[in-house]
Write a protein that holds these residues in place. Structure first.
Motif, short mmCIF file in Angstrom:
data_model
loop_
_atom_site.label_atom_id
_atom_site.label_comp_id
_atom_site.label_asym_id
_atom_site.label_seq_id
_atom_site.Cartn_x
_atom_site.Cartn_y
_atom_site.Cartn_z
N CYS A 267 0.83 -1.21 0.00
CA CYS A 267 0.00 0.00 0.00
C CYS A 267 0.87 1.26 0.00
N LEU A 268 1.89 1.26 0.82
CA LEU A 268 2.75 2.44 0.94
C LEU A 268 3.30 2.87 -0.42
N SER A 269 3.71 1.91 -1.22
CA SER A 269 4.34 2.23 -2.50
C SER A 269 3.38 2.90 -3.48
N VAL A 270 2.09 2.77 -3.25
CA VAL A 270 1.11 3.35 -4.18
C VAL A 270 1.05 4.87 -4.06
N PHE A 271 1.26 5.40 -2.83
CA PHE A 271 1.11 6.84 -2.64
C PHE A 271 2.38 7.54 -2.16
N LEU A 272 3.44 6.80 -1.88
CA LEU A 272 4.63 7.36 -1.23
C LEU A 272 5.36 8.38 -2.09
N TYR A 273 5.30 8.22 -3.39
CA TYR A 273 6.22 8.96 -4.25
C TYR A 273 5.62 10.25 -4.82
N GLU A 274 4.88 10.96 -3.96
CA GLU A 274 4.45 12.32 -4.30
C GLU A 274 5.64 13.28 -4.33
N THR A 275 6.70 12.90 -3.65
CA THR A 275 7.98 13.61 -3.67
C THR A 275 9.08 12.55 -3.63
N THR A 276 10.32 12.98 -3.79
CA THR A 276 11.44 12.06 -3.62
C THR A 276 11.56 11.71 -2.16
N GLU A 298 13.36 7.12 -11.99
CA GLU A 298 11.97 7.42 -12.33
C GLU A 298 11.26 8.14 -11.19
N ILE A 299 11.54 7.73 -9.96
CA ILE A 299 10.87 8.34 -8.81
C ILE A 299 11.35 9.76 -8.57
N ARG A 300 12.57 10.08 -8.95
CA ARG A 300 13.05 11.45 -8.81
C ARG A 300 12.41 12.40 -9.84
N ASP A 301 11.80 11.87 -10.86
CA ASP A 301 11.24 12.67 -11.94
C ASP A 301 10.01 13.42 -11.41
N PRO A 302 9.97 14.75 -11.54
CA PRO A 302 8.80 15.51 -11.09
C PRO A 302 7.49 15.03 -11.72
N ALA A 303 7.56 14.46 -12.92
CA ALA A 303 6.36 13.94 -13.55
C ALA A 303 5.76 12.78 -12.74
N THR A 304 6.64 11.97 -12.13
CA THR A 304 6.16 10.90 -11.26
C THR A 304 5.45 11.48 -10.05
N HIS A 305 6.04 12.51 -9.44
CA HIS A 305 5.42 13.14 -8.26
C HIS A 305 4.03 13.67 -8.60
N GLU A 306 3.91 14.32 -9.74
CA GLU A 306 2.62 14.88 -10.13
C GLU A 306 1.60 13.77 -10.40
N ARG A 307 2.05 12.72 -11.06
CA ARG A 307 1.13 11.62 -11.35
C ARG A 307 0.59 11.00 -10.08
N GLU A 312 -6.28 9.22 -7.99
CA GLU A 312 -7.33 8.92 -7.02
C GLU A 312 -7.02 7.63 -6.27
N THR A 313 -6.44 6.66 -6.97
CA THR A 313 -6.07 5.40 -6.32
C THR A 313 -5.05 5.64 -5.22
N ALA A 314 -4.06 6.47 -5.51
CA ALA A 314 -3.03 6.76 -4.51
C ALA A 314 -3.64 7.43 -3.29
N GLN A 315 -4.51 8.39 -3.50
CA GLN A 315 -5.10 9.10 -2.36
C GLN A 315 -6.01 8.18 -1.55
N PHE A 316 -6.75 7.31 -2.24
CA PHE A 316 -7.61 6.37 -1.53
C PHE A 316 -6.79 5.34 -0.75
N THR A 317 -5.63 4.98 -1.31
CA THR A 317 -4.80 3.98 -0.63
C THR A 317 -4.24 4.51 0.69
N LYS A 318 -4.13 5.82 0.83
CA LYS A 318 -3.73 6.39 2.12
C LYS A 318 -4.72 5.99 3.22
N GLN A 319 -5.99 5.91 2.86
CA GLN A 319 -7.00 5.46 3.82
C GLN A 319 -6.91 3.96 4.03
N MET A 320 -6.65 3.24 2.95
CA MET A 320 -6.60 1.78 3.03
C MET A 320 -5.47 1.30 3.94
N ILE A 321 -4.32 1.97 3.90
CA ILE A 321 -3.22 1.50 4.74
C ILE A 321 -3.53 1.74 6.21
#
Length: 431
Positions: A267-276, A298-307, A312-321
């Motif tokens: 679960c953590l990996s789904v939403f963790l990479y909003e930043t490096t 790839e995770i350092r790429d700002p495009a990854t952070h924005e994605r 919605e899945t990432a934000q919902f997974t914060k509740q799931m964890i």
């Protein structure tokens, strides 16, 4: 054949350079058949109180004796290794892992070995994949049974995941995967339209049992967990994440002796990479940096952070964890058997080796004690996956262990203070 699928996109995600540039392949000195580790605190993986100033006697790769210094006789000619002031724990067992992150430029066999060496470098001495190719993975598994000197984590396998649309298809698919020589069957319910019906997954589980194979299940919902238990499933391979577990589920897990693997870092990996993440500068993480390089870029790429921020899945997974962590506490307090697993090696930023230690930390955050977490990652992992020769430091078991420079009962993050890793009584990296 039914839908026999790989867990994770093995081709699309195969960019991690696990062997090329990975930690140097360990070598072994010519060690005597008998080794005595002396002076350490021993946490044996059973939940028993630690033994202070203990001796661990190893002969021919197995534990021969464990006890206080005065209770263990060290034979003449044994090599004595002074580990005074350190802590010895069993090698960590990941009961839900994957091997999908190899370098595609290498033969699959070499990819698998590279990933297993990476796990071992982090003190994870055994992994049980729940989704793998089922052919080369079986060959690698069989090599350890032939007594080859292990310079990597032990491997046990499920072969490809099995799902089906009809009961007949389920039975045929189980036979095809069983014929590969796997150790367990993996199936999945996703809490979505199109999931297998109880009739279909009931036939799947029944056929697996007819082939003397247990079944581990990916799931999300409490109702699916109950349905699978009623059908005879043997391992719950992910957390219940939709609501609180109830006493009915707890009672059934205990009555049926079914283990529960939370996989919080999945679960953590789904939403963790909003930043490096800050751990990109952590020396413990960076011991695997060569293997992790592609994902790190790839995770350092700002495009990854924005994605991730916009997902919605990432934000919902914060509740799931948070729900998953709450359920770990309810299950632990209720007496269910918890085993450590991470789902590492399947998707972007699911770090083989490092995430096992993050999982331990998250389990403590969920309300388990450090001792309960260590048992989950050692003795319970072996119990849940039926690995009878592993998981605890007891006479007759394989001498797979980790020597730590600090006490994990004081702080679970001390599992990262790795002094040495031993597999079958041999120290990895010894010259």
């Amino acid at each position: 054949m039914g839908r026999v699928t790989f867990s994770g996109a093995a081709v699309a995600l195969a960019g991690l350079l696990v062997l090329v540039g990975a930690p140097a392949q360990p070598s072994f000195a010519q060690e005597p058949a008998t080794v005595a580790l002396t002076g350490a605190r021993v946490i044996d993986g059973t939940g028993a109180d630690p033994i202070e100033g203990a001796t661990v006697l190893i002969a021919d790769g197995r534990i021969r004796a464990v006890g206080a210094a005065g209770d263990v006789s060290i034979p003449d000619g044994a090599e004595r290794v002074d580990v005074s002031g350190k802590t010895i724990i069993p090698g960590l067992i990941n009961a839900h892992a994957h091997l999908n992150d190899g370098d595609p430029a290498l033969p699959l066999h070499d990819q698998l070995l590279g990933q297993l060496r990476l796990y071992a470098d982090y003190g994870v001495t055994t992994i049980h994949t729940l989704g793998d190719d089922g052919v080369e993975s079986v060959r690698v598994r069989d090599a350890q049974a032939r007594g080859e000197r292990l310079d990597r984590a032990r491997l046990y396998v499920s072969g490809p995941n099995v799902v089906a649309e009809t009961a007949e298809e389920a039975r045929r698919s189980i036979d095809e995967v069983a014929d590969l020589g796997v150790d367990i069957i993996k199936t999945r319910l996703n809490a979505q339209p199109g999931d297998m019906t109880p009739e279909v997954y009931g036939a799947l589980i029944d056929q697996a049992h007819r082939r003397d194979l247990r079944v581990a299940a990916h799931l999300i919902d409490l109702d699916d967990a109950k349905g699978l238990l009623a059908a005879g499933v043997d391992v719950v391979a992910h957390s219940v994440r939709d609501q609180d577990v109830d006493q009915e589920l707890i009672d059934e897990l205990i009555r049926l002796d079914v283990g529960y693997i939370p996989t919080l870092t999945r679960c953590l990996s789904v939403f963790l990479y909003e930043t490096t993440p800050a751990f990109f500068d952590d020396p413990f993480f960076l011991r695997g940096a060569d293997a992790y390089r592609s994902d790190m870029e790839e995770i350092r790429d700002p495009a990854t952070h924005e994605r991730v921020r916009n997902s919605e899945t990432a934000q919902f997974t914060k509740q799931m964890i948070e729900q998953a962590k709450r359920n770990i506490k309810l299950l632990t307090d209720g007496g269910a058997t918890i085993a450590m697993g991470t789902d590492s090696g399947t998707s972007l930023g699911r770090w083989q080796g490092y995430f096992e230690h993050v999982e331990l930390e998250l389990m403590v955050e969920s309300g388990m004690t450090p001792m309960q977490v260590l048992v989950a990652a050692t003795g319970n992992g072996a119990r849940v996956m039926r690995l009878d020769d592993l998981g605890t430091l007891e006479p007759g078991k394989w001498a797979d262990l980790v020597v730590l420079g600090a006490n994990p009962l004081d702080d679970i993050t001390n599992t990262r203070a790795i002094d040495s890793v031993w597999i079958a009584g041999r120290r990895l990296g010894a010259e």
